[in-house]
Design a protein around this motif. Structure first.
Motif, PDB file in Angstrom:
ATOM      1  N   ALA A 105     -12.513 -14.696  11.107  1.00  0.00           N
ATOM      2  CA  ALA A 105     -11.828 -15.013  12.368  1.00  0.00           C
ATOM      3  C   ALA A 105     -11.702 -13.784  13.253  1.00  0.00           C
ATOM      4  CB  ALA A 105     -10.449 -15.603  12.078  1.00  0.00           C
ATOM      5  N   ASP A 106     -11.717 -12.593  12.655  1.00  0.00           N
ATOM      6  CA  ASP A 106     -11.581 -11.345  13.418  1.00  0.00           C
ATOM      7  C   ASP A 106     -12.905 -10.858  14.004  1.00  0.00           C
ATOM      8  OD1 ASP A 106      -8.876 -11.198  12.987  1.00  0.00           O
ATOM      9  OD2 ASP A 106      -9.039  -9.933  11.198  1.00  0.00           O
ATOM     10  N   ILE A 107     -14.016 -11.431  13.555  1.00  0.00           N
ATOM     11  CA  ILE A 107     -15.318 -10.968  14.042  1.00  0.00           C
ATOM     12  C   ILE A 107     -15.504 -11.370  15.503  1.00  0.00           C
ATOM     13  CG2 ILE A 107     -17.825 -11.263  13.820  1.00  0.00           C
ATOM     14  CD1 ILE A 107     -17.398 -11.654  10.813  1.00  0.00           C
ATOM     15  N   SER A 108     -15.895 -10.442  16.317  1.00  0.00           N
ATOM     16  CA  SER A 108     -16.217 -10.713  17.721  1.00  0.00           C
ATOM     17  C   SER A 108     -17.443  -9.892  18.099  1.00  0.00           C
ATOM     18  CB  SER A 108     -15.039 -10.350  18.627  1.00  0.00           C
ATOM     19  OG  SER A 108     -15.377 -10.559  19.995  1.00  0.00           O
ATOM     20  N   ILE A 109     -18.510 -10.583  18.472  1.00  0.00           N
ATOM     21  CA  ILE A 109     -19.742  -9.922  18.878  1.00  0.00           C
ATOM     22  C   ILE A 109     -19.986 -10.245  20.349  1.00  0.00           C
ATOM     23  CG2 ILE A 109     -22.221  -9.678  18.464  1.00  0.00           C
ATOM     24  CD1 ILE A 109     -21.758 -10.573  15.609  1.00  0.00           C
ATOM     25  N   ARG A 154     -16.906 -15.581  19.030  1.00  0.00           N
ATOM     26  CA  ARG A 154     -16.127 -15.732  17.809  1.00  0.00           C
ATOM     27  C   ARG A 154     -16.549 -17.012  17.091  1.00  0.00           C
ATOM     28  NH1 ARG A 154     -11.655 -12.595  17.266  1.00  0.00           N
ATOM     29  NH2 ARG A 154     -11.092 -11.255  19.020  1.00  0.00           N
ATOM     30  N   PHE A 155     -16.283 -17.042  15.787  1.00  0.00           N
ATOM     31  CA  PHE A 155     -16.733 -18.194  15.000  1.00  0.00           C
ATOM     32  C   PHE A 155     -16.075 -19.477  15.493  1.00  0.00           C
ATOM     33  CE2 PHE A 155     -12.735 -18.698  12.849  1.00  0.00           C
ATOM     34  CZ  PHE A 155     -12.808 -19.942  12.219  1.00  0.00           C
ATOM     35  N   SER A 156     -16.753 -20.591  15.280  1.00  0.00           N
ATOM     36  CA  SER A 156     -16.175 -21.905  15.549  1.00  0.00           C
ATOM     37  C   SER A 156     -16.626 -22.878  14.469  1.00  0.00           C
ATOM     38  CB  SER A 156     -16.608 -22.429  16.925  1.00  0.00           C
ATOM     39  OG  SER A 156     -16.179 -23.772  17.099  1.00  0.00           O
ATOM     40  N   ASP A 157     -15.666 -23.443  13.777  1.00  0.00           N
ATOM     41  CA  ASP A 157     -15.922 -24.532  12.831  1.00  0.00           C
ATOM     42  C   ASP A 157     -14.707 -25.432  12.901  1.00  0.00           C
ATOM     43  OD1 ASP A 157     -16.680 -26.243  10.854  1.00  0.00           O
ATOM     44  OD2 ASP A 157     -16.914 -24.736   9.289  1.00  0.00           O
ATOM     45  N   ASP A 177     -13.346 -25.120  22.304  1.00  0.00           N
ATOM     46  CA  ASP A 177     -12.642 -25.942  21.317  1.00  0.00           C
ATOM     47  C   ASP A 177     -11.393 -25.251  20.758  1.00  0.00           C
ATOM     48  OD1 ASP A 177     -13.762 -23.951  19.805  1.00  0.00           O
ATOM     49  OD2 ASP A 177     -14.877 -25.268  18.456  1.00  0.00           O
ATOM     50  N   GLY A 178     -10.995 -24.135  21.353  1.00  0.00           N
ATOM     51  CA  GLY A 178      -9.854 -23.385  20.854  1.00  0.00           C
ATOM     52  C   GLY A 178     -10.250 -22.217  19.981  1.00  0.00           C
ATOM     53  N   TYR A 179     -11.456 -22.254  19.436  1.00  0.00           N
ATOM     54  CA  TYR A 179     -11.986 -21.126  18.675  1.00  0.00           C
ATOM     55  C   TYR A 179     -12.929 -20.284  19.529  1.00  0.00           C
ATOM     56  CZ  TYR A 179     -10.267 -23.446  14.442  1.00  0.00           C
ATOM     57  OH  TYR A 179      -9.465 -24.017  13.492  1.00  0.00           O
ATOM     58  N   LEU A 180     -13.754 -20.946  20.307  1.00  0.00           N
ATOM     59  CA  LEU A 180     -14.776 -20.248  21.085  1.00  0.00           C
ATOM     60  C   LEU A 180     -14.191 -19.337  22.156  1.00  0.00           C
ATOM     61  CD1 LEU A 180     -17.181 -23.294  21.471  1.00  0.00           C
ATOM     62  CD2 LEU A 180     -17.659 -21.223  20.153  1.00  0.00           C
ATOM     63  N   GLY A 223     -27.338 -15.546  22.695  1.00  0.00           N
ATOM     64  CA  GLY A 223     -27.540 -15.750  21.269  1.00  0.00           C
ATOM     65  C   GLY A 223     -26.446 -15.222  20.380  1.00  0.00           C
ATOM     66  N   TYR A 224     -25.412 -14.597  20.974  1.00  0.00           N
ATOM     67  CA  TYR A 224     -24.368 -13.991  20.145  1.00  0.00           C
ATOM     68  C   TYR A 224     -23.584 -15.029  19.341  1.00  0.00           C
ATOM     69  CZ  TYR A 224     -25.351  -9.778  22.831  1.00  0.00           C
ATOM     70  OH  TYR A 224     -25.974  -8.708  23.411  1.00  0.00           O
ATOM     71  N   GLN A 225     -23.336 -16.185  19.943  1.00  0.00           N
ATOM     72  CA  GLN A 225     -22.600 -17.226  19.228  1.00  0.00           C
ATOM     73  C   GLN A 225     -23.379 -17.700  18.008  1.00  0.00           C
ATOM     74  OE1 GLN A 225     -19.390 -18.268  20.141  1.00  0.00           O
ATOM     75  NE2 GLN A 225     -19.498 -19.062  18.055  1.00  0.00           N
TER      76      GLN A 225
END
Length: 438
Positions: free
Chosen positions: A153-157, A161-164, A347-350, A363-365
């Motif tokens: 969850a802390d990864i940011s490129i 940020r991750f989304s699932d 979606d609240g994560y993105l 392409g980062y996502q």
């Protein structure tokens, strides 16, 4: 009022997910042979019971307790929290009791996914140990890294940020990876392959159970996906999630049906039913972020991918009686990656709209989604593989050939699911006693 609505919605959604266990039980029973029916049902019941207790004792704290980016260190047995106070869980208005219930049925679902791949040859005691390990340790760690605010969850490129949203990777990928480890270490069922290595079909015994199980699972999926919003507020994506869930199940079914009909010349209902689930699994990650086109493409590709994946895995001498590795593992990871391609809405994560590659997000996502998939698959394969390796080393994992041939119902439980005659066969048992006798 809002707190009451939010908690009521999450509890209702949890009830729908709970009912999915019945769907899994019917699906797995229908796709396996009659002599293993009782064993399949026993494992599904055990998954829910062991899952709730293990998640209460350890799993919930590891997943959602305060601690560090790797695991939680507080809240074992839910100690130190007001179970019913609105907001006590730390997730909006949701109480600890409501969030625990919702997450516990998710944990039970994750382990049940693997049970089908291990069907018809696993010792019951070994499976119970696997179920406890999954719900107490393996699955909660994945949850902590993602939904629990851990290192993934802390990864940011570059802002990605991750989304699932509801668990294509977190739940289904976890279950699918464990299913793969179980199937590999168990080996194929007796008679599954000819001496020259060609696979034989071992048909299930009840197609009505399969289709009914799929419908129950599809119903539960509306709670599985939409309940993951953890709120019932105006403007939330709940209605979009429900719409996409309905659409994905239909698209996955049609795509799988088209592929299998073309390949085999006939519509195989067992494979088509798995196509429904493949579509639903694939949209679980992107159900709140995708539009109609993204949903149709993601689910349709999943339906087709599931058919080819089941065939490929079977040719590699990996015996998965219900297709769990393909449906939940392969299609779950595909759905997770698809967010990086087709995400249209936040979606609240993105944290942003148009995050998908095909909507100008770059392409980062996709890279972040790939990291999520790699971490989940690697973690689950290593941990469950180690468990299965130890069990196999000491002869505790698989039943004997004689027990397998007889069927696990009789060898493990002492009774079949469909006794031909539950009454004594000796007619003298129904005659009144003779007073003159002895």
């Amino acid at each position: 009022m809002q707190a009451a609505l939010d908690n009521a919605w999450v509890v209702l959604a949890g009830v729908l997910v709970f009912v999915m266990q019945a769907g899994f039980a019917l699906l797995e029973t229908g796709l396996t042979r009659v002599k293993n029916t009782t064993n399949i049902l026993a494992k599904n019941l055990a998954d829910m019971c062991i899952g709730v207790v293990a998640f209460l004792a350890v799993g919930y704290a590891l997943a959602f307790g305060a601690g560090n980016p790797w695991w939680g260190t507080e809240g074992f047995f839910l100690a130190g929290t007001d179970l019913v106070a609105p907001g006590s869980s730390g997730s909006g208005n949701i109480s600890t009791a409501a969030l625990f219930f919702f997450q516990a049925v998710f944990a039970a679902a994750a382990v049940t996914i693997a049970s089908g791949a291990m069907a018809e040859r696993t010792r019951f005691k070994a499976y119970l140990l696997f179920s406890a390990t999954m719900t107490a340790f393996v699955y909660p760690m994945v949850v902590h890294w993602t939904w629990g605010g851990g290192f993934i969850a802390d990864i940011s490129i570059n802002g990605a940020r991750f989304s699932d949203f509801a668990g294509s990777a977190v739940v289904h990928g976890t279950g699918g990876a464990a299913a793969l480890a179980g199937a590999v270490f168990l080996g194929p069922r007796l008679g599954k392959y000819t001496p020259d290595g060609r696979p034989r079909q071992i048909a299930g015994h009840a197609t009505p159970m399969v289709v009914l199980g799929v419908f129950i699972l599809w119903l539960g999926w509306f709670g599985f996906n939409a309940g993951s919003q953890l709120a019932a507020t105006a403007g939330s994506p709940v209605t979009r999630v429900i719409f996409n869930t309905a659409l994905a199940g239909a698209a996955g079914t049609l795509a799988a049906g088209a592929v299998v009909w073309r390949r085999q010349g006939q519509p195989d209902m067992a494979i088509i039913s798995n196509g429904t689930l493949a579509g639903l699994v694939s949209i679980t990650a992107g159900c709140a972020s995708m539009n109609v086109l993204g949903t149709i493409v993601t689910a349709s590709l999943a339906g087709a991918l599931g058919v080819y994946s089941m065939s490929f895995i079977e040719r590699k001498r990996i015996d998965d009686p219900i297709g769990a590795v393909s449906v939940h593992g392969v299609c779950g990871f595909w759905g997770t990656l698809a967010v990086g391609l087709f995400a249209r809405y936040d979606d609240g994560y993105l944290g942003r709209d148009n995050a998908g590659l095909f909507y100008g997000g770059g392409g980062y996502q996709l890279v972040v989604q790939l990291i999520l998939v790699a971490v989940v698959a690697g973690w689950v394969l290593v941990t469950t593989g180690a468990l299965f390796a130890v069990l196999r080393r000491y002869g505790l994992l698989r039943v004997s050939p004689q027990e397998e041939a007889l069927g696990l119902d009789l060898s493990e439980h002492g009774i079949g699911a469909y006794p031909e005659d539950v009454l004594p066969r000796d007619a003298r048992a129904y005659q009144p006693p003779d007073p003159a006798a002895g």
